[in-house]
Scaffold this active site. Sequence first.
Site, PDB file in Angstrom:
ATOM      1  N   ASP A   1      -0.281   6.577  10.584  1.00  0.00           N
ATOM      2  CA  ASP A   1       0.819   6.391   9.643  1.00  0.00           C
ATOM      3  C   ASP A   1       0.860   7.477   8.593  1.00  0.00           C
ATOM      4  OD1 ASP A   1      -1.213   5.327   7.982  1.00  0.00           O
ATOM      5  OD2 ASP A   1      -0.908   3.381   8.978  1.00  0.00           O
TER       6      ASP A   1
ATOM      7  N   LYS B   1       6.242   4.834   7.424  1.00  0.00           N
ATOM      8  CA  LYS B   1       7.592   4.756   6.856  1.00  0.00           C
ATOM      9  C   LYS B   1       8.152   6.169   6.768  1.00  0.00           C
ATOM     10  CE  LYS B   1       7.773   2.129   3.101  1.00  0.00           C
ATOM     11  NZ  LYS B   1       7.883   1.741   1.689  1.00  0.00           N
TER      12      LYS B   1
ATOM     13  N   MET C   1      -1.631   0.925  -4.526  1.00  0.00           N
ATOM     14  CA  MET C   1      -0.227   0.514  -4.393  1.00  0.00           C
ATOM     15  C   MET C   1       0.309  -0.052  -5.698  1.00  0.00           C
ATOM     16  SD  MET C   1      -0.688  -1.392  -0.715  1.00  0.00           S
ATOM     17  CE  MET C   1      -2.236  -2.157  -1.127  1.00  0.00           C
TER      18      MET C   1
HETATM   19  N1  SAH Z   1      -6.920   2.017   3.359  1.00  0.00           N
HETATM   20  C1  SAH Z   1      -6.538   2.903   2.284  1.00  0.00           C
HETATM   21  C2  SAH Z   1      -5.592   2.282   1.313  1.00  0.00           C
HETATM   22  C3  SAH Z   1      -4.245   1.935   1.881  1.00  0.00           C
HETATM   23  S1  SAH Z   1      -3.167   1.225   0.710  1.00  0.00           S
HETATM   24  C4  SAH Z   1      -7.821   3.384   1.597  1.00  0.00           C
HETATM   25  O1  SAH Z   1      -8.908   2.849   1.832  1.00  0.00           O
HETATM   26  O2  SAH Z   1      -7.715   4.337   0.805  1.00  0.00           O
HETATM   27  C5  SAH Z   1      -2.216   2.583   0.206  1.00  0.00           C
HETATM   28  C6  SAH Z   1      -2.532   2.958  -1.216  1.00  0.00           C
HETATM   29  O3  SAH Z   1      -3.741   3.682  -1.265  1.00  0.00           O
HETATM   30  C7  SAH Z   1      -1.535   3.886  -1.848  1.00  0.00           C
HETATM   31  O4  SAH Z   1      -0.446   3.169  -2.364  1.00  0.00           O
HETATM   32  C8  SAH Z   1      -2.338   4.511  -2.954  1.00  0.00           C
HETATM   33  O5  SAH Z   1      -2.459   3.646  -4.043  1.00  0.00           O
HETATM   34  C9  SAH Z   1      -3.704   4.610  -2.322  1.00  0.00           C
HETATM   35  N2  SAH Z   1      -3.964   5.942  -1.761  1.00  0.00           N
HETATM   36  C10 SAH Z   1      -4.210   6.269  -0.491  1.00  0.00           C
HETATM   37  N3  SAH Z   1      -4.438   7.573  -0.352  1.00  0.00           N
HETATM   38  C11 SAH Z   1      -4.352   8.099  -1.579  1.00  0.00           C
HETATM   39  C12 SAH Z   1      -4.516   9.407  -2.108  1.00  0.00           C
HETATM   40  N4  SAH Z   1      -4.802  10.450  -1.328  1.00  0.00           N
HETATM   41  N5  SAH Z   1      -4.361   9.586  -3.429  1.00  0.00           N
HETATM   42  C13 SAH Z   1      -4.080   8.556  -4.223  1.00  0.00           C
HETATM   43  N6  SAH Z   1      -3.917   7.305  -3.782  1.00  0.00           N
HETATM   44  C14 SAH Z   1      -4.068   7.070  -2.481  1.00  0.00           C
END
Ligand code: SAH
Length: 454
Positions: free
Chosen positions: A248, A270, A382
């Site tokens: 994704d 998305k 998020m």
């Molecule tokens: N499984 C992922 C999280 C998925 S939820 C993990 O463990 O990181 C998606 C959210 O993760 C986004 O809305 C944001 O808040 C955060 N996120 C993911 N990658 C990011 C990045 N490179 N920088 C900042 N926030 C990030």
Amino acid sequence: MDYFPLFCRLQGKRCLLVGGGEVAERKARLLLSAGADLHVGALHFSSAFRQWADSGEITPISGTFNDAWLDRCWLVVAATDDDAVNQQVAQAAEARRIFCNLVDAPEQASAIMPSIIDRSPLMVAVSSGGRAPVLARLLREKIEALLPQHLGQLASLAGTLRARVRQRFASMAQRRYFWERFFTSDRLAQTLANGDGARAAQMVDSLFSDALPAQGEVTLVGAGPGDAGLLTLKGLQQIQQADVIVYDRLVSEEILNLVRRDAERIFVGKRAGHHCVPQAQINQLLLEQAQRGKRVVRLKGGDPFIFGRGGEELEILAQHQIPFSVVPGVTAASGCSAYSGIPLTHRDHAQSVRLVTGHLQQENALEWEKLAAEQQTLVFYMGLTQAPHIQQQLMRHGMRADMPVALVENGTSTRQRVVTGTLERLSDLAQQVESPSLIIIGSVVSLRDRLRWF
Ligand code: SAH
């Protein structure tokens, strides 16, 4: 070809090592691990050599080199710190037609030792013919990273199965297909490494019984937050073996570049203006691909089990008895914290950290009093659209208005941006960044002034 690559069996064969210092020690270790009958001649011996001599692992010869030391030897290594002695040894060996390796002077050696990747019985040797040893070493490290740790055990088992494979499969294509599945089965390698022989035998039997593609499997792989260097070695191995990659939006381009070239890529994120593929449909897709016998990797940003819905995707596979495994990833909180210079815990600031979702299904789903407490760090995933609500609730439940906050956008990637301020301005700050962003709240944020490096 300056040097002919050759693997030779040294077990029980007499080898002479001249030199008793540190450099010689390294050579001794290699020769001993190959089972050589090692005779070591030197004026002085380091303590490691004295111990080997005491335990009978080597035969020491004290004194200055003389030609008789070469009697009955198969291989000679000259590793003293005296070039003249090393050359004398090399010349004596040459006269007797015994291969000789010389430290620091490969051009005078009749044999050189390559960099090796040892997954015995599988061995990979890399050599630059003594011209660019650093390059050879760098290459070695790359190959080392690519080869699963337990590959050697698979190779040993393979040796015992060759006759059975010839008997069972008539065509070369079928045999190749069998071996491909055999060597890329991380699950089988892991089972062998765990010493579960009975289960391994079952798995091998099932490989023998399907002439047609067997039921596939699904590996949930955490891709980390962006910087491809944060992908785990196991994650890399998995995406290089997959037939199908389902990924994704959060998976970076850099990481997609590491995926096996001929793997099918299915995007389920998305796209601008469109909704993402509903979760139920993703679950169904994984199931169908696996049922067709594909090795499926479900590649997710960060860690698959942290706000990644990884659990939901696995449940349906479990119901249908599709084998699956999970490779963790660096979650956004760890990545953003490290790359923004904001430790999530610190003895003086925070004794705990909470990973919280800002994607709230109901207004008051969170225990705001607990979140507003001191001496902890909050990390909201998020959370951008809910920033005004988060600010308001935390302040209402007693968090001080000047509590430091940071928003990290595209953390760990080259596009990372960090915006800092205080809780009372969180809602405005959230307007200044875009998704994906993480909100970090707590007094640890103040450490960034001193610890930022990226
Ligand atoms: N499984 C992922 C999280 C998925 S939820 C993990 O463990 O990181 C998606 C959210 O993760 C986004 O809305 C944001 O808040 C955060 N996120 C993911 N990658 C990011 C990045 N490179 N920088 C900042 N926030 C990030």
